[in-house]
Write a protein that holds these residues in place. Structure first.
Motif, PDB file in Angstrom:
ATOM      1  N   UNK A  66      43.946  27.702  57.850  1.00 21.09           N
ATOM      2  CA  UNK A  66      45.394  27.991  58.359  1.00 21.09           C
ATOM      3  C   UNK A  66      46.307  27.108  57.625  1.00 21.09           C
ATOM      4  N   UNK A  67      45.761  26.219  56.841  1.00 18.65           N
ATOM      5  CA  UNK A  67      46.911  25.270  56.167  1.00 18.65           C
ATOM      6  C   UNK A  67      46.870  25.450  54.736  1.00 18.65           C
ATOM      7  N   UNK A  68      46.053  26.366  54.332  1.00 19.90           N
ATOM      8  CA  UNK A  68      46.065  26.565  52.664  1.00 19.90           C
ATOM      9  C   UNK A  68      47.194  27.632  52.376  1.00 19.90           C
ATOM     10  N   UNK A  69      47.333  27.748  51.182  1.00 18.73           N
ATOM     11  CA  UNK A  69      48.382  28.739  50.623  1.00 18.73           C
ATOM     12  C   UNK A  69      47.470  30.012  50.499  1.00 18.73           C
ATOM     13  N   UNK A  70      48.256  31.137  50.508  1.00 15.45           N
ATOM     14  CA  UNK A  70      47.479  32.555  49.988  1.00 15.45           C
ATOM     15  C   UNK A  70      47.248  32.956  48.631  1.00 15.45           C
ATOM     16  N   UNK A 102      41.676  34.859  42.699  1.00 16.52           N
ATOM     17  CA  UNK A 102      42.239  33.635  41.967  1.00 16.52           C
ATOM     18  C   UNK A 102      41.530  32.368  42.999  1.00 16.52           C
ATOM     19  N   UNK A 103      40.384  32.787  43.434  1.00 11.56           N
ATOM     20  CA  UNK A 103      39.617  31.769  44.583  1.00 11.56           C
ATOM     21  C   UNK A 103      39.863  30.572  44.049  1.00 11.56           C
ATOM     22  N   UNK A 104      40.363  29.633  45.131  1.00  9.36           N
ATOM     23  CA  UNK A 104      40.006  28.109  44.818  1.00  9.36           C
ATOM     24  C   UNK A 104      38.753  27.743  44.384  1.00  9.36           C
ATOM     25  N   UNK A 105      39.089  26.792  43.233  1.00 10.36           N
ATOM     26  CA  UNK A 105      38.020  26.168  42.562  1.00 10.36           C
ATOM     27  C   UNK A 105      37.084  25.463  43.652  1.00 10.36           C
ATOM     28  N   UNK A 106      35.567  26.016  43.621  1.00 12.59           N
ATOM     29  CA  UNK A 106      34.746  25.479  44.246  1.00 12.59           C
ATOM     30  C   UNK A 106      34.214  25.985  45.514  1.00 12.59           C
ATOM     31  N   UNK A 107      35.110  27.015  45.736  1.00  8.81           N
ATOM     32  CA  UNK A 107      34.780  27.878  47.084  1.00  8.81           C
ATOM     33  C   UNK A 107      33.764  28.613  46.925  1.00  8.81           C
ATOM     34  N   UNK A 108      32.607  28.876  47.841  1.00  8.78           N
ATOM     35  CA  UNK A 108      31.558  29.801  47.654  1.00  8.78           C
ATOM     36  C   UNK A 108      31.418  30.637  49.006  1.00  8.78           C
ATOM     37  N   UNK A 277      31.277  25.644  59.900  1.00 13.57           N
ATOM     38  CA  UNK A 277      32.477  26.635  60.356  1.00 13.57           C
ATOM     39  C   UNK A 277      33.358  27.175  59.304  1.00 13.57           C
ATOM     40  N   UNK A 278      33.877  28.272  59.350  1.00 10.27           N
ATOM     41  CA  UNK A 278      34.835  28.953  58.311  1.00 10.27           C
ATOM     42  C   UNK A 278      35.852  29.610  59.106  1.00 10.27           C
ATOM     43  N   UNK A 279      36.931  29.940  58.136  1.00  8.41           N
ATOM     44  CA  UNK A 279      37.970  30.684  58.678  1.00  8.41           C
ATOM     45  C   UNK A 279      38.522  31.602  57.370  1.00  8.41           C
ATOM     46  N   UNK A 280      38.761  32.756  57.776  1.00 10.88           N
ATOM     47  CA  UNK A 280      39.320  33.712  56.714  1.00 10.88           C
ATOM     48  C   UNK A 280      40.403  34.511  57.377  1.00 10.88           C
ATOM     49  N   UNK A 281      41.360  34.485  56.455  1.00 12.62           N
ATOM     50  CA  UNK A 281      42.613  35.546  56.863  1.00 12.62           C
ATOM     51  C   UNK A 281      42.756  36.555  55.485  1.00 12.62           C
ATOM     52  N   UNK A 282      43.178  37.419  55.903  1.00 13.09           N
ATOM     53  CA  UNK A 282      43.217  38.667  54.969  1.00 13.09           C
ATOM     54  C   UNK A 282      44.490  39.438  55.172  1.00 13.09           C
ATOM     55  N   UNK A 283      45.745  39.740  54.139  1.00 10.94           N
ATOM     56  CA  UNK A 283      46.622  40.547  54.670  1.00 10.94           C
ATOM     57  C   UNK A 283      46.762  41.619  53.310  1.00 10.94           C
ATOM     58  N   UNK A 284      46.831  42.922  53.778  1.00  9.18           N
ATOM     59  CA  UNK A 284      46.783  43.935  52.761  1.00  9.18           C
ATOM     60  C   UNK A 284      47.973  44.109  51.692  1.00  9.18           C
ATOM     61  N   UNK A 285      47.977  44.141  50.640  1.00  6.46           N
ATOM     62  CA  UNK A 285      48.941  44.382  49.789  1.00  6.46           C
ATOM     63  C   UNK A 285      48.801  45.833  49.113  1.00  6.46           C
ATOM     64  N   UNK A 286      47.667  46.409  48.836  1.00  6.47           N
ATOM     65  CA  UNK A 286      47.918  47.706  48.391  1.00  6.47           C
ATOM     66  C   UNK A 286      46.243  48.298  48.699  1.00  6.47           C
ATOM     67  N   UNK A 287      46.071  49.498  48.594  1.00 10.27           N
ATOM     68  CA  UNK A 287      44.929  50.284  48.936  1.00 10.27           C
ATOM     69  C   UNK A 287      44.850  51.412  48.144  1.00 10.27           C
ATOM     70  N   UNK A 288      43.877  51.765  47.267  1.00 10.92           N
ATOM     71  CA  UNK A 288      43.854  52.664  46.268  1.00 10.92           C
ATOM     72  C   UNK A 288      42.440  53.497  46.209  1.00 10.92           C
ATOM     73  N   UNK A 289      42.722  54.903  46.422  1.00 10.40           N
ATOM     74  CA  UNK A 289      41.213  55.609  46.602  1.00 10.40           C
ATOM     75  C   UNK A 289      41.139  56.601  45.446  1.00 10.40           C
ATOM     76  N   UNK A 290      40.290  56.446  44.532  1.00 10.61           N
ATOM     77  CA  UNK A 290      40.000  57.364  43.612  1.00 10.61           C
ATOM     78  C   UNK A 290      41.442  57.122  42.638  1.00 10.61           C
ATOM     79  N   UNK A 291      42.117  56.337  42.380  1.00  8.00           N
ATOM     80  CA  UNK A 291      43.291  56.238  41.723  1.00  8.00           C
ATOM     81  C   UNK A 291      44.555  56.543  42.330  1.00  8.00           C
TER      82      UNK A 291
END
Length: 305
Positions: A66-70, A102-108, A277-291
Motif C-alpha cells: 500500500x506504500x509503494x508506487x505503481x 517493470x517489476x521492482x528488482x528482487x520481486x518474485x 504475507x503479501x499484498x497486490x493491487x491492480x488498476x486496469x489501463x487497457x484491455x485488448x482482444x485479438x487486436x
C-alpha cells in the motif's frame, strides 16, 4: 458499448479461486451442492463472450504494498475452451503466454506449492482453469498448472479444486453472501510420471456481491459490480499444519464485464505466527482482444455498440 456485441473477450486476469455453496439470499445456492444463486442484480456485469477462444492483452498499474508506487504490468493470455483438467472436463483454459513488466528488482511471484520462475536454460508455462456456467451466470476456479522445462527435465505442478471454487456469482443480489467449501489437491509430475499427490486440506469461502459502485480507474469514472471474496484454508499435509487466509475485492466494469480493479491480501499462519504475507493491487489501463481495444483509460476511440 453493448457488452453482448463484443466478439470475444476474456477476464483472464482473475486472481482467486472456488463452486457451490449455501447463500443467505432468497435466490441463493442450495447447500453445498454446487448450485450458485441465479437471477440476481449482478447479472448485468456477466459477459459470457469474454470466455470465447481469443488472444488477450491487459495492461495494468500494479503495486505490491500500500506504500509503494505503481508500475506498469502487461499480461498476454490465450483463452481455449473444451479443455480437460483432472476431474474437470471440457472447461475453459487461460494460458499466460508471457508476463513482462517493470517489476521492482528482487520481486518474485510466489504461491503455496511453487514459485513461478524461469530457468536460464529452460522455459515456464502457466495455466488457469475456469468453469463458466451461463445458466447461473457464474464463474468458478478449477485450479492452475505450472509446467517447467529445466534442461530437458519437465516438471508439472497442478493445484486442483474439488469442486471448482466460486469466483464471481453474477446471480447474486446486493449484499448477498454465498458460502462454499472445497478441497485443494496438489500433484507433481516429473517427465510425465506422477511423483507426489496430496490434499492440502479443506477450504472455506464466502463470495459477497457488495453492489454497484462508481470508481476511478486511472482517471476514468467507471460503473462497476463490486465483489468480495474471503477464503480460509486449514492446511494439513506431510506433517505440516498451517492456515492460509486470503481476502480480495474486485470491481467489474458493467459495460464490458472485465475486471478493472482488484485488491488482494494473503497471510500464511504457522504455529500462531504470520510466516508469509503479501499484498497486490491492480488498476486496469487497457484491455485488448485479438487486436481490438475493448477497454481503455486513454482518449482513443473504442468500438461502437
Amino acid at each position: 458499448m453493448n457488452k453482448f456485441t463484443i466478439a470475444s473477450v476474456a477476464v483472464a486476469t482473475a486472481l482467486l479461486a472456488g463452486c457451490g455453496g449455501s447463500s443467505s439470499g432468497s435466490n441463493g445456492g442450495d447447500g453445498n451442492t454446487g448450485k450458485p444463486p441465479v437471477g440476481g442484480e449482478a447479472e448485468v456485469c456477466f459477459n459470457p463472450t469474454l470466455w470465447e477462444d481469443a488472444t488477450h492483452e491487459a495492461t495494468w498499474q500494479a503495486r505490491w504494498s500500500e506504500e509503494s508506487d505503481f508500475y506498469l504490468q502487461t499480461e498476454h493470455t490465450q483463452i481455449s475452451n473444451g479443455v480437460d483438467f483432472e476431474e474437470h472436463k471440457s472447461i475453459t483454459q487461460v494460458e499466460y503466454i508471457s508476463n513482462y513488466s517493470e517489476t521492482p528488482l528482487g520481486f518474485e511471484l510466489e504461491s503455496k506449492s511453487h514459485r513461478l520462475q524461469k530457468s536460464r536454460n529452460g522455459s515456464s508455462q502457466r495455466f488457469e482453469y475456469y468453469v463458466i456456467d451461463e445458466q447461473s451466470t457464474s464463474v468458478s476456479y478449477a485450479g492452475d498448472q505450472y509446467v517447467n522445462d529445466f534442461d530437458g527435465s519437465v516438471e508439472d505442478d497442478r493445484d486442483v479444486n474439488s469442486p471448482a471454487a466460486p469466483q464471481w456469482l453474477f446471480g447474486s443480489d446486493k449484499g448477498q453472501t454465498t458460502a462454499a467449501s472445497y478441497t485443494s489437491e496438489f500433484s507433481f509430475f516429473l517427465d510425465g510420471q506422477l511423483e507426489d499427490r496430496l490434499v492440502y486440506g479443506q477450504n472455506k469461502r464466502q463470495v459477497t456481491f457488495n453492489g454497484f459502485e462508481t470508481i476511478d480507474v486511472n482517471g476514468k469514472s467507471v460503473e462497476t459490480c463490486s465483489f468480495s471474496i474471503d477464503s480460509t484454508l486449514k492446511g494439513n499435509a506431510d506433517g505440516e499444519v498451517w492456515t492460509d487466509i486470503e481476502q480480495s475485492e474486485q470491481w467489474i466494469d458493467k459495460d464490458t464485464g472485465v475486471v478493472v480493479k482488484s485488491i488482494r491480501s494473503f497471510q500464511e499462519i504457522v504455529d500462531g505466527m504470520v510466516d508469509y504475507e503479501s499484498y497486490e493491487e491492480k488498476v486496469l489501463k487497457a484491455y485488448v482482444i485479438d487486436g481490438e481495444v475493448i477497454f481503455s483509460t486513454e482518449d482513443e476511440e473504442l468500438p461502437e455498440a
